[in-house]
Write a protein that holds these residues in place. Structure first.
Motif, PDB file in Angstrom:
ATOM      1  N   TRP A 153      48.349  37.895  48.347  1.00 20.99           N
ATOM      2  CA  TRP A 153      48.540  39.123  49.118  1.00 20.99           C
ATOM      3  C   TRP A 153      49.941  39.135  49.696  1.00 20.99           C
ATOM      4  O   TRP A 153      50.517  38.087  49.958  1.00 20.99           O
ATOM      5  N   MET A 154      50.502  40.338  49.875  1.00 19.94           N
ATOM      6  CA  MET A 154      51.856  40.491  50.408  1.00 19.94           C
ATOM      7  C   MET A 154      51.902  41.704  51.327  1.00 19.94           C
ATOM      8  O   MET A 154      51.466  42.792  50.958  1.00 19.94           O
ATOM      9  N   LYS A 155      52.439  41.493  52.517  1.00 26.18           N
ATOM     10  CA  LYS A 155      52.571  42.570  53.497  1.00 26.18           C
ATOM     11  C   LYS A 155      54.040  42.923  53.666  1.00 26.18           C
ATOM     12  O   LYS A 155      54.888  42.047  53.825  1.00 26.18           O
ATOM     13  N   PHE A 156      54.344  44.224  53.659  1.00 23.09           N
ATOM     14  CA  PHE A 156      55.708  44.707  53.807  1.00 23.09           C
ATOM     15  C   PHE A 156      55.933  45.217  55.232  1.00 23.09           C
ATOM     16  O   PHE A 156      54.981  45.612  55.920  1.00 23.09           O
ATOM     17  N   PRO A 157      57.228  45.235  55.697  1.00 22.38           N
ATOM     18  CA  PRO A 157      57.515  45.724  57.044  1.00 22.38           C
ATOM     19  C   PRO A 157      57.007  47.138  57.305  1.00 22.38           C
ATOM     20  O   PRO A 157      56.703  47.496  58.442  1.00 22.38           O
ATOM     21  N   SER A 158      56.899  47.960  56.268  1.00 20.17           N
ATOM     22  CA  SER A 158      56.414  49.331  56.436  1.00 20.17           C
ATOM     23  C   SER A 158      54.928  49.395  56.741  1.00 20.17           C
ATOM     24  O   SER A 158      54.408  50.448  57.112  1.00 20.17           O
ATOM     25  N   GLY A 159      54.210  48.256  56.583  1.00 26.66           N
ATOM     26  CA  GLY A 159      52.772  48.240  56.814  1.00 26.66           C
ATOM     27  C   GLY A 159      51.952  48.273  55.543  1.00 26.66           C
ATOM     28  O   GLY A 159      50.723  48.123  55.576  1.00 26.66           O
ATOM     29  N   VAL A 160      52.623  48.466  54.388  1.00 26.24           N
ATOM     30  CA  VAL A 160      51.910  48.464  53.108  1.00 26.24           C
ATOM     31  C   VAL A 160      51.454  47.045  52.776  1.00 26.24           C
ATOM     32  O   VAL A 160      52.202  46.082  52.943  1.00 26.24           O
ATOM     33  N   LEU A 161      50.212  46.939  52.294  1.00 23.98           N
ATOM     34  CA  LEU A 161      49.640  45.646  51.910  1.00 23.98           C
ATOM     35  C   LEU A 161      49.204  45.722  50.450  1.00 23.98           C
ATOM     36  O   LEU A 161      48.480  46.639  50.061  1.00 23.98           O
ATOM     37  N   ILE A 162      49.679  44.790  49.641  1.00 25.81           N
ATOM     38  CA  ILE A 162      49.219  44.699  48.259  1.00 25.81           C
ATOM     39  C   ILE A 162      48.559  43.342  48.063  1.00 25.81           C
ATOM     40  O   ILE A 162      48.941  42.360  48.707  1.00 25.81           O
ATOM     41  N   GLN A 163      47.548  43.302  47.209  1.00 23.56           N
ATOM     42  CA  GLN A 163      46.878  42.039  46.937  1.00 23.56           C
ATOM     43  C   GLN A 163      46.202  42.100  45.576  1.00 23.56           C
ATOM     44  O   GLN A 163      45.952  43.182  45.024  1.00 23.56           O
ATOM     45  N   GLY A 164      45.938  40.945  45.024  1.00 24.18           N
ATOM     46  CA  GLY A 164      45.309  40.902  43.717  1.00 24.18           C
ATOM     47  C   GLY A 164      44.849  39.504  43.374  1.00 24.18           C
ATOM     48  O   GLY A 164      45.006  38.557  44.154  1.00 24.18           O
ATOM     49  N   GLY A 165      44.247  39.382  42.191  1.00 26.56           N
ATOM     50  CA  GLY A 165      43.752  38.097  41.751  1.00 26.56           C
ATOM     51  C   GLY A 165      42.932  38.253  40.491  1.00 26.56           C
ATOM     52  O   GLY A 165      43.021  39.267  39.793  1.00 26.56           O
ATOM     53  N   ASN A 166      42.111  37.255  40.189  1.00 27.44           N
ATOM     54  CA  ASN A 166      41.203  37.370  39.050  1.00 27.44           C
ATOM     55  C   ASN A 166      39.831  36.843  39.446  1.00 27.44           C
ATOM     56  O   ASN A 166      39.716  35.945  40.285  1.00 27.44           O
ATOM     57  N   SER A 185      30.220  48.541  21.642  1.00 26.98           N
ATOM     58  CA  SER A 185      28.800  48.847  21.885  1.00 26.98           C
ATOM     59  C   SER A 185      28.551  49.545  23.204  1.00 26.98           C
ATOM     60  O   SER A 185      27.534  50.217  23.392  1.00 26.98           O
ATOM     61  N   GLY A 186      29.460  49.373  24.164  1.00 27.03           N
ATOM     62  CA  GLY A 186      29.271  49.956  25.488  1.00 27.03           C
ATOM     63  C   GLY A 186      28.315  49.171  26.349  1.00 27.03           C
ATOM     64  O   GLY A 186      28.020  49.572  27.479  1.00 27.03           O
ATOM     65  N   SER A 187      27.845  48.021  25.875  1.00 30.69           N
ATOM     66  CA  SER A 187      26.906  47.216  26.649  1.00 30.69           C
ATOM     67  C   SER A 187      27.644  46.366  27.666  1.00 30.69           C
ATOM     68  O   SER A 187      28.811  46.005  27.473  1.00 30.69           O
ATOM     69  N   LEU A 188      26.964  46.071  28.778  1.00 38.06           N
ATOM     70  CA  LEU A 188      27.555  45.227  29.809  1.00 38.06           C
ATOM     71  C   LEU A 188      27.863  43.851  29.233  1.00 38.06           C
ATOM     72  O   LEU A 188      27.091  43.306  28.436  1.00 38.06           O
ATOM     73  N   SER A 189      29.011  43.280  29.660  1.00 37.83           N
ATOM     74  CA  SER A 189      29.451  42.025  29.058  1.00 37.83           C
ATOM     75  C   SER A 189      30.135  41.143  30.094  1.00 37.83           C
ATOM     76  O   SER A 189      30.962  41.628  30.883  1.00 37.83           O
ATOM     77  N   ASP A 190      29.749  39.861  30.090  1.00 32.04           N
ATOM     78  CA  ASP A 190      30.440  38.902  30.956  1.00 32.04           C
ATOM     79  C   ASP A 190      31.923  38.863  30.584  1.00 32.04           C
ATOM     80  O   ASP A 190      32.276  38.809  29.397  1.00 32.04           O
ATOM     81  N   THR A 191      32.796  38.845  31.588  1.00 33.13           N
ATOM     82  CA  THR A 191      34.233  38.782  31.310  1.00 33.13           C
ATOM     83  C   THR A 191      34.993  38.401  32.578  1.00 33.13           C
ATOM     84  O   THR A 191      34.419  38.322  33.676  1.00 33.13           O
ATOM     85  N   VAL A 192      36.274  38.170  32.411  1.00 31.27           N
ATOM     86  CA  VAL A 192      37.156  37.857  33.545  1.00 31.27           C
ATOM     87  C   VAL A 192      38.139  39.014  33.711  1.00 31.27           C
ATOM     88  O   VAL A 192      38.712  39.500  32.722  1.00 31.27           O
ATOM     89  N   ILE A 193      38.335  39.442  34.950  1.00 33.85           N
ATOM     90  CA  ILE A 193      39.124  40.641  35.237  1.00 33.85           C
ATOM     91  C   ILE A 193      40.248  40.322  36.226  1.00 33.85           C
ATOM     92  O   ILE A 193      40.010  39.674  37.260  1.00 33.85           O
ATOM     93  N   ASN A 194      41.447  40.757  35.896  1.00 31.27           N
ATOM     94  CA  ASN A 194      42.547  40.777  36.860  1.00 31.27           C
ATOM     95  C   ASN A 194      42.435  42.042  37.688  1.00 31.27           C
ATOM     96  O   ASN A 194      42.269  43.133  37.125  1.00 31.27           O
ATOM     97  N   TYR A 195      42.519  41.939  39.009  1.00 28.10           N
ATOM     98  CA  TYR A 195      42.458  43.130  39.859  1.00 28.10           C
ATOM     99  C   TYR A 195      43.711  43.222  40.724  1.00 28.10           C
ATOM    100  O   TYR A 195      44.335  42.211  41.059  1.00 28.10           O
ATOM    101  N   PHE A 196      44.055  44.460  41.078  1.00 25.65           N
ATOM    102  CA  PHE A 196      45.250  44.728  41.899  1.00 25.65           C
ATOM    103  C   PHE A 196      44.911  45.874  42.845  1.00 25.65           C
ATOM    104  O   PHE A 196      44.422  46.929  42.405  1.00 25.65           O
ATOM    105  N   CYS A 197      45.153  45.681  44.142  1.00 26.98           N
ATOM    106  CA  CYS A 197      44.768  46.667  45.158  1.00 26.98           C
ATOM    107  C   CYS A 197      45.940  46.977  46.080  1.00 26.98           C
ATOM    108  O   CYS A 197      46.780  46.107  46.378  1.00 26.98           O
ATOM    109  N   VAL A 198      45.983  48.236  46.554  1.00 29.19           N
ATOM    110  CA  VAL A 198      47.045  48.684  47.455  1.00 29.19           C
ATOM    111  C   VAL A 198      46.410  49.393  48.642  1.00 29.19           C
ATOM    112  O   VAL A 198      45.476  50.184  48.488  1.00 29.19           O
ATOM    113  N   GLY A 199      46.915  49.114  49.822  1.00 32.88           N
ATOM    114  CA  GLY A 199      46.437  49.779  51.023  1.00 32.88           C
ATOM    115  C   GLY A 199      47.403  49.510  52.174  1.00 32.88           C
ATOM    116  O   GLY A 199      48.581  49.213  51.959  1.00 32.88           O
ATOM    117  N   THR A 200      46.892  49.612  53.387  1.00 35.11           N
ATOM    118  CA  THR A 200      47.700  49.335  54.569  1.00 35.11           C
ATOM    119  C   THR A 200      47.159  48.100  55.274  1.00 35.11           C
ATOM    120  O   THR A 200      45.958  47.804  55.220  1.00 35.11           O
TER     121      THR A 200
END
Length: 272
Positions: free
Chosen positions: A183-196, A254-269
């Motif tokens: 996670w990283m916080k900027f002086p403007s108050g924006v917060l970004i974070q991510g992981g897998n 197939s469109g069927s649910l499947s086990d997997t690993v996901i990279n995620y990235f989120c933005v907020g304050t």
């Protein structure tokens, strides 16, 4: 012969003014003359010898003069060019004319067209000291920035920040755990974070709940992701609340649910 005796001899009979004349020479006068001549020569020779040069009477006048110039300039930078190395202490290279209890000393960097940059230490006795940078530019436009010993930051005569502001905006701005999350916080108050994280098909369409590395504040703006599993999957990252998301993965064909690993990235304050 002392300097006083020599001066008195000159004043009383004036014979020394003409130097050595015909007749019996005065031992004191001769010794005085030799001492005056050799003392200065010995001092010059000592300067050359201390600089590491071999100085002897077989050298020509030009050779001795060359060694003297090298000795006197050794250890000093030329007026143009040269490289400054090692630890250096610079004191009072420039002083500004001031009145009362205000003093200022420092460096002046001169540019073209009369533009200069000054880096200096100012002190107002009994009040504060400060490190100041002033830039004098075109059209008489001058910029002035300073840091005072009480931890305050100034632009000219206006304070715009202090130690508390720096601590709140620039400390604890980044954290991570290898390739797992950040996670990283900027002086403007924006917060970004991510992981897998891993999505388990057994969690169904509700998705696998993942707790974020840190909580958002008033706004959780967006959450996105991409599949890094072994199969080709379409993935979804869903915002849940300020501190959690849900992950979902489906096989593309197939469109069927499947086990997997996901990279995620989120933005907020960041929390206030």
């Amino acid at each position: 012969m002392s300097d006083d005796d020599y001066a008195n001899a000159l004043a009383t009979n004036g014979s020394f003014v003409k130097g050595v004349t015909t007749g019996q020479a005065s031992a004191k006068q001769a010794n005085k003359t030799w001492r005056q001549a050799t003392l200065m020569a010995a001092a010059v020779a000592q300067i050359i010898a201390d600089a590491g040069s071999d100085i002897n009477d077989s050298l020509t006048q030009e050779a001795i003069a060359s060694l003297l110039r090298v000795s006197l300039l050794s250890g000093y930078l030329p007026l143009a060019g040269g490289t400054l190395t090692g630890d250096t202490t610079i004191k009072g290279l420039a002083s500004w004319s001031t009145t009362g209890n205000y003093t200022s000393n420092g460096l002046i960097l001169s540019g073209q067209n009369g533009n200069i940059v000054t880096l200096r230490q100012n002190e107002t006795t009994g009040k504060y000291t400060q490190l100041a940078i002033q830039v004098n530019g075109y059209n008489s436009s001058n910029g002035y920035f300073s840091l005072r010993n009480d931890g305050t930051f100034w632009s000219g005569t206006t304070q715009f920040a202090d130690r508390t502001w720096v601590t709140n905006n620039f400390s604890d701005t980044f954290s991570s755990s290898g390739n797992d999350w950040f996670w990283m916080k900027f002086p403007s108050g924006v917060l970004i974070q991510g992981g897998n994280a891993t999505y388990s098909a057994s969690d169904g369409t509700t998705g696998t709940k993942v707790t974020l590395p840190t909580s958002f504040g008033a706004q959780f703006i967006i959450a996105v992701g991409n599949d890094i599993g072994s199969n080709a999957n379409a993935v979804t990252v869903m915002r849940t609340d300020a501190s959690t998301i849900h992950l979902l993965g489906r096989e593309v064909t197939s469109g069927s649910l499947s086990d997997t690993v996901i990279n995620y990235f989120c933005v907020g304050t960041a929390p206030s």
